[in-house]
Scaffold this motif. Structure first.
Motif, PDB file in Angstrom:
ATOM      1  N   LYS A 177      43.084  41.381  14.634  1.00  0.00           N
ATOM      2  CA  LYS A 177      43.507  42.790  14.613  1.00  0.00           C
ATOM      3  C   LYS A 177      43.239  43.463  15.964  1.00  0.00           C
ATOM      4  O   LYS A 177      42.643  44.541  16.042  1.00  0.00           O
ATOM      5  CB  LYS A 177      42.790  43.530  13.486  1.00  0.00           C
ATOM      6  CG  LYS A 177      43.176  43.013  12.096  1.00  0.00           C
ATOM      7  CD  LYS A 177      42.551  43.845  11.012  1.00  0.00           C
ATOM      8  CE  LYS A 177      42.871  43.270   9.634  1.00  0.00           C
ATOM      9  NZ  LYS A 177      44.294  43.290   9.304  1.00  0.00           N
ATOM     10  N   ASP A 178      43.647  42.790  17.013  1.00  0.00           N
ATOM     11  CA  ASP A 178      43.500  43.270  18.400  1.00  0.00           C
ATOM     12  C   ASP A 178      42.057  43.319  18.881  1.00  0.00           C
ATOM     13  O   ASP A 178      41.760  43.874  19.931  1.00  0.00           O
ATOM     14  CB  ASP A 178      44.131  44.663  18.577  1.00  0.00           C
ATOM     15  CG  ASP A 178      45.583  44.683  18.172  1.00  0.00           C
ATOM     16  OD1 ASP A 178      46.263  43.658  18.396  1.00  0.00           O
ATOM     17  OD2 ASP A 178      46.034  45.699  17.620  1.00  0.00           O
TER      18      ASP A 178
ATOM     19  N   ASP B 214      33.898  47.825  12.923  1.00  0.00           N
ATOM     20  CA  ASP B 214      33.621  49.261  13.042  1.00  0.00           C
ATOM     21  C   ASP B 214      34.610  49.962  13.967  1.00  0.00           C
ATOM     22  O   ASP B 214      34.875  51.155  13.821  1.00  0.00           O
ATOM     23  CB  ASP B 214      32.197  49.472  13.571  1.00  0.00           C
ATOM     24  CG  ASP B 214      31.147  49.130  12.520  1.00  0.00           C
ATOM     25  OD1 ASP B 214      31.496  49.129  11.318  1.00  0.00           O
ATOM     26  OD2 ASP B 214      29.998  48.859  12.895  1.00  0.00           O
ATOM     27  N   GLU B 215      35.144  49.201  14.952  1.00  0.00           N
ATOM     28  CA  GLU B 215      36.075  49.805  15.918  1.00  0.00           C
ATOM     29  C   GLU B 215      37.400  50.185  15.264  1.00  0.00           C
ATOM     30  O   GLU B 215      38.109  51.049  15.758  1.00  0.00           O
ATOM     31  CB  GLU B 215      36.356  48.807  17.064  1.00  0.00           C
ATOM     32  CG  GLU B 215      35.115  48.309  17.786  1.00  0.00           C
ATOM     33  CD  GLU B 215      34.424  49.415  18.544  1.00  0.00           C
ATOM     34  OE1 GLU B 215      35.134  50.248  19.126  1.00  0.00           O
ATOM     35  OE2 GLU B 215      33.174  49.460  18.521  1.00  0.00           O
ATOM     36  N   ILE B 216      37.733  49.492  14.210  1.00  0.00           N
ATOM     37  CA  ILE B 216      39.044  49.712  13.571  1.00  0.00           C
ATOM     38  C   ILE B 216      38.871  50.024  12.086  1.00  0.00           C
ATOM     39  O   ILE B 216      39.715  49.696  11.269  1.00  0.00           O
ATOM     40  CB  ILE B 216      39.946  48.465  13.759  1.00  0.00           C
ATOM     41  CG1 ILE B 216      39.217  47.199  13.275  1.00  0.00           C
ATOM     42  CG2 ILE B 216      40.368  48.316  15.199  1.00  0.00           C
ATOM     43  CD1 ILE B 216      40.132  46.015  13.145  1.00  0.00           C
TER      44      ILE B 216
ATOM     45  N   ILE C  36      41.317  49.246   8.472  1.00  0.00           N
ATOM     46  CA  ILE C  36      41.052  48.179   7.500  1.00  0.00           C
ATOM     47  C   ILE C  36      40.470  48.729   6.202  1.00  0.00           C
ATOM     48  O   ILE C  36      39.700  48.072   5.512  1.00  0.00           O
ATOM     49  CB  ILE C  36      40.141  47.080   8.092  1.00  0.00           C
ATOM     50  CG1 ILE C  36      38.813  47.672   8.600  1.00  0.00           C
ATOM     51  CG2 ILE C  36      40.849  46.348   9.208  1.00  0.00           C
ATOM     52  CD1 ILE C  36      37.824  46.613   9.072  1.00  0.00           C
ATOM     53  N   GLY C  37      40.844  49.949   5.920  1.00  0.00           N
ATOM     54  CA  GLY C  37      40.520  50.488   4.609  1.00  0.00           C
ATOM     55  C   GLY C  37      39.180  51.178   4.501  1.00  0.00           C
ATOM     56  O   GLY C  37      38.704  51.457   3.388  1.00  0.00           O
ATOM     57  N   GLY C  38      38.537  51.445   5.634  1.00  0.00           N
ATOM     58  CA  GLY C  38      37.296  52.218   5.591  1.00  0.00           C
ATOM     59  C   GLY C  38      36.042  51.390   5.427  1.00  0.00           C
ATOM     60  O   GLY C  38      34.941  51.940   5.359  1.00  0.00           O
ATOM     61  N   TYR C  39      36.182  50.086   5.343  1.00  0.00           N
ATOM     62  CA  TYR C  39      35.011  49.217   5.208  1.00  0.00           C
ATOM     63  C   TYR C  39      34.719  48.568   6.558  1.00  0.00           C
ATOM     64  O   TYR C  39      35.466  47.711   7.013  1.00  0.00           O
ATOM     65  CB  TYR C  39      35.258  48.130   4.161  1.00  0.00           C
ATOM     66  CG  TYR C  39      35.267  48.658   2.752  1.00  0.00           C
ATOM     67  CD1 TYR C  39      34.095  48.712   2.007  1.00  0.00           C
ATOM     68  CD2 TYR C  39      36.438  49.097   2.158  1.00  0.00           C
ATOM     69  CE1 TYR C  39      34.093  49.196   0.712  1.00  0.00           C
ATOM     70  CE2 TYR C  39      36.452  49.585   0.859  1.00  0.00           C
ATOM     71  CZ  TYR C  39      35.278  49.633   0.145  1.00  0.00           C
ATOM     72  OH  TYR C  39      35.283  50.111  -1.137  1.00  0.00           O
ATOM     73  N   GLY C  40      33.631  49.011   7.217  1.00  0.00           N
ATOM     74  CA  GLY C  40      33.268  48.458   8.510  1.00  0.00           C
ATOM     75  C   GLY C  40      32.303  47.307   8.353  1.00  0.00           C
ATOM     76  O   GLY C  40      32.189  46.694   7.282  1.00  0.00           O
ATOM     77  N   PHE C  41      31.586  47.011   9.456  1.00  0.00           N
ATOM     78  CA  PHE C  41      30.557  45.948   9.398  1.00  0.00           C
ATOM     79  C   PHE C  41      29.550  46.307   8.313  1.00  0.00           C
ATOM     80  O   PHE C  41      29.165  45.465   7.501  1.00  0.00           O
ATOM     81  CB  PHE C  41      29.882  45.834  10.767  1.00  0.00           C
ATOM     82  CG  PHE C  41      28.822  44.774  10.823  1.00  0.00           C
ATOM     83  CD1 PHE C  41      29.166  43.433  10.780  1.00  0.00           C
ATOM     84  CD2 PHE C  41      27.483  45.116  10.920  1.00  0.00           C
ATOM     85  CE1 PHE C  41      28.189  42.440  10.834  1.00  0.00           C
ATOM     86  CE2 PHE C  41      26.504  44.129  10.974  1.00  0.00           C
ATOM     87  CZ  PHE C  41      26.855  42.795  10.923  1.00  0.00           C
ATOM     88  N   ASN C  42      29.113  47.555   8.317  1.00  0.00           N
ATOM     89  CA  ASN C  42      28.304  48.054   7.214  1.00  0.00           C
ATOM     90  C   ASN C  42      29.237  48.680   6.185  1.00  0.00           C
ATOM     91  O   ASN C  42      30.176  49.393   6.547  1.00  0.00           O
ATOM     92  CB  ASN C  42      27.298  49.096   7.697  1.00  0.00           C
ATOM     93  CG  ASN C  42      26.239  48.468   8.597  1.00  0.00           C
ATOM     94  OD1 ASN C  42      25.872  47.315   8.405  1.00  0.00           O
ATOM     95  ND2 ASN C  42      25.766  49.221   9.571  1.00  0.00           N
ATOM     96  N   ALA C  43      28.980  48.409   4.940  1.00  0.00           N
ATOM     97  CA  ALA C  43      29.885  48.908   3.894  1.00  0.00           C
ATOM     98  C   ALA C  43      29.083  49.225   2.638  1.00  0.00           C
ATOM     99  O   ALA C  43      27.943  48.775   2.480  1.00  0.00           O
ATOM    100  CB  ALA C  43      30.944  47.845   3.582  1.00  0.00           C
ATOM    101  N   GLN C  44      29.690  50.015   1.782  1.00  0.00           N
ATOM    102  CA  GLN C  44      29.059  50.284   0.488  1.00  0.00           C
ATOM    103  C   GLN C  44      29.225  49.067  -0.421  1.00  0.00           C
ATOM    104  O   GLN C  44      30.243  48.385  -0.386  1.00  0.00           O
ATOM    105  CB  GLN C  44      29.712  51.490  -0.184  1.00  0.00           C
ATOM    106  CG  GLN C  44      29.356  52.813   0.451  1.00  0.00           C
ATOM    107  CD  GLN C  44      29.947  53.986  -0.328  1.00  0.00           C
ATOM    108  OE1 GLN C  44      30.634  53.808  -1.317  1.00  0.00           O
ATOM    109  NE2 GLN C  44      29.660  55.188   0.141  1.00  0.00           N
TER     110      GLN C  44
END
Lengths: 482, 191
Positions: free
Chosen positions: A133-134, A316-318, A322-330
């Motif tokens: 994803k770039d 985290d950059e994108i 990707i639906g709001g879920y970064g490296f850290n997610a709920q």
């Protein structure tokens, strides 16, 4: 708590030890790592627990990048390293493991999943070379050679032999192995083995009844999704989600793919019930790891909890893309309607579920013995998240503390059928499920509005039964074989 | 092996061309151009590379055919066992047939999957054009996704048939037509 090492650039700056915490009650824990001798400093990945020497206490098997460790419980709160003598120190990159009695001879055998084959120099020298994803990210697992899983047969004298090929468990594809679930999914009295593989079909090894296995995953509906796709299997669990008294399977997968629910259709077959169970949309975006069925609100059905976290910090950059879920997610919580259809209730599950971390490990247990199940998530580069279940015990419950005396395995893969208010529930005792984790071995049932369980049938692992009748609820009941 | 010998030969020839005559085409006053020897070597190599894709397709087709033949044989043996009243034997043959049909769907067993993973590791995609590649799982050569699904469904059906044979609920004519059905699916898949 199994921990890895800390790197700064290409230097190891901390060889963190695993930690053993003694539960003192009331959500207070004491670090007893040093005095227990459980603090292995290998690059830790996961743990399985079982009484491998049949002396009546629980031993530990720790998977590492590097030699695994078997730590025997000496019965006094200390452990001794029995890796060398036992012959279980697989030196490769092991991820998950599970103990189970493959041939019904009364001692616990061991299945270990291995991930990729990569030397230390390759690990240290790894560069970000994959365009995702770039974003430039680390390559893997596709792009790296896989490593074969291994099956250790317990000789019963404290030593194990590599019986992988003899048992028909040879991982000839060297698939990227993650969670192994030892479960009697076809209810024929022997223990089968389900293995979630990353980026390859999952294995469903049916026990032939003699401790040898046949992989039937390619045609019994559990090896690939209902669309015929090999997914990126991470975590897995088994449980009866629809109340028909057989064990269904759940497998977590990579981001932008669903968590797959394989409904047990009977006769040893499964159907992909992801869409009909309501899990498709809510599980599509996050990258999921640990997973467990548990009755968090004691309403007599198995709910679902999922540990989430991306593998790429660059997520985290994108994040928005990707639906709001970064490296850290709920993490996510789903409530079962009693018929195997799930609704996500994460937003209403309290502040603990709003914590964002990169959670991989997930273990369940009634940490404060108050009659509802609490959660522990193990997070990447962060302290664990310990969640107290507040109010789950408003409904009735019963916990069975199964205590076989030792001598032979009776506990792992024991099944319990509990009937309360005319409704029967099924549980199976296992280790090494979820993702690289081990749950409270006590068997917890939500009883709804029932004050009594009319009947409790314990099917010990050796096939013998114990039946209790009119068992009073809201207590932890210690049960020994007759 | 033959391809490997050709590649080694071409490589040695290219080194020879560069060493002996490569610089001859950087003639002062004339536009530089690639040495004809290198061009012809590359042309030879291209022939080999393109031929290797055809070879790959033929090999994968052979893998699928081998699995199809195994499945057919197992089906025939299952029918024979059932005629002789050996339900357990028939069920085992049917399960083996199911496994073989799944092997058509997945272009081989797990050992082949390992080879496929290795090719993907090296960046090799048989179907390079995106619009074509979408029809296939990563690394697959001849079995399209839709045919893969049909074959996996057939494998599951054979597995369930084995179950009914084993528990005695299968009808005597249960195996009739299974071979024809498989043949049709196979021909459609490898067309």
């Amino acid at each position: 708590m199994v921990t890895a090492w800390k790197l700064s650039g290409r230097e190891v700056v901390l060889r963190a030890k695993n930690a053993l915490y003694r539960n003192d009650g009331g959500f207070r824990f004491t670090d007893v790592t040093k005095e227990s001798g459980a603090g292995d400093d290998g690059w830790g990945c996961g743990v399985a627990v079982g009484d491998v020497d049949n002396d009546g206490d629980l031993d530990l098997y720790v998977t590492n990048y590097g030699p695994n460790r078997l730590l025997l419980n000496q019965g006094d709160g200390t452990f001794r390293d029995a890796t060398g003598r036992s012959g279980t120190g697989d030196p490769r990159w092991s991820t998950c493991a599970t103990f189970f009695d493959a041939e019904g001879d009364g001692d616990l055998d061991l299945y270990v999943t291995n991930y990729v084959s990569a030397g230390w120099d390759e690990i240290i020298a790894a560069e970000r070379t994959l365009l995702w994803k770039d974003q430039l990210v680390m390559v893997g697992p596709v792009g790296l050679p896989g490593a074969r899983d291994i099956f250790y047969r317990n000789r019963g004298d404290g030593t194990f032999e590599d019986a992988t090929a003899a048992a028909g468990l040879e991982d000839i594809g060297a698939f990227f192995g993650y969670t192994a679930v030892a479960t009697d999914y076809d209810d024929d009295g022997d223990v089968d083995l389900y293995v979630a593989n990353d980026s390859n079909p999952n294995f469903c090894y049916r026990n032939n009844g003699d401790g040898t296995f046949t992989d039937v995953g390619s045609w019994n509906g559990s090896g690939m999704s209902g669309t015929g796709d090999a997914q990126a299997g991470m975590g897995a669990d088994a449980g009866d989600v629809d109340g028909d008294l057989d064990l269904d399977l759940v497998v977590t997968n990579f981001a932008e793919d669903v968590v797959t629910l394989y409904r047990n259709a009977g006769g040893g077959f499964f159907e992909d019930a992801t869409a009909s169970s309501g899990l498709s949309v809510a599980t599509f975006k996050p990258l999921s790891w640990g997973v467990a069925f548990f009755d968090f609100d004691n309403d007599e059905d198995l709910d679902l909890v999922i540990a989430n976290g991306h593998i790429y910090p660059q997520a985290d950059e994108i994040r928005e893309r990707i639906g709001g879920y970064g490296f850290n997610a709920q993490n996510q919580l789903f409530e079962n309607d009693g018929r195997g259809r799930f609704s996500e209730i994460t937003a209403d599950a309290g502040p603990a579920f709003r914590v964002e971390a990169s959670s991989h490990g997930l273990a369940i247990g009634d940490l404060d013995n108050d009659g509802d199940l609490d959660l522990v998530f193990v997070n990447v580069d962060a302290a664990p998240t310990v969640m107290e279940n507040v109010g789950g015990n408003a409904r009735s419950w019963l916990t069975l503390d199964l205590r076989p005396p030792g001598g032979r395995n009776l506990l792992l893969n024991a099944k319990v059928l509990l009937t309360a208010g005319g409704r029967t529930q099924l549980r199976e005792v296992r280790t090494g499920n979820s993702f690289a984790s081990h749950h409270d071995l006590r068997v917890h049932f939500g009883l709804g509005e029932n004050d009594t369980a009319e009947r409790v049938e314990i099917r010990w692992a050796d096939g013998t039964k114990k039946v209790l009748t009119n068992v009073k609820a809201r207590r932890i009941l210690r049960v020994t074989p007759d | 092996m033959k391809n490997r010998r050709v590649l080694i030969g071409l490589s040695l020839f290219a080194v020879f061309v560069v060493t002996v005559g490569g610089l001859a085409y950087a003639i002062p006053g004339k536009a530089p151009r690639t040495a004809p020897g290198l061009v012809s070597t590359y042309a030879e190599l291209a022939t080999v590379l393109l031929a290797s894709k055809k070879t790959e397709a033929s090999l994968v087709r052979a893998i699928c055919t081998d699995a199809y033949q195994a499945a057919s044989l197992e089906l025939a043996q299952a029918a024979g066992s059932l005629r002789n009243g050996d339900r357990e034997g028939a069920a085992k043959h049917l399960e083996s047939a199911a496994t073989a049909v799944a092997m058509i769907a997945t272009e081989g067993d797990k050992a082949v999957a390992r080879v496929r993973n290795r090719l993907l590791e090296g960046g090799h995609h048989h179907h390079a054009k995106a619009e074509i590649a979408e029809r296939y799982d990563p690394g697959y050569v001849i079995i399209e996704k839709t045919e893969k699904k049909k074959l996996l469904d057939e494998a599951g059906a054979l597995g369930r048939l084995a179950q009914t044979v084993r528990d005695g609920t299968a009808q005597p004519e249960a195996l009739e037509g299974a071979g024809q059905n498989l043949s049709a699916l196979y021909l459609e898949a490898v067309k």
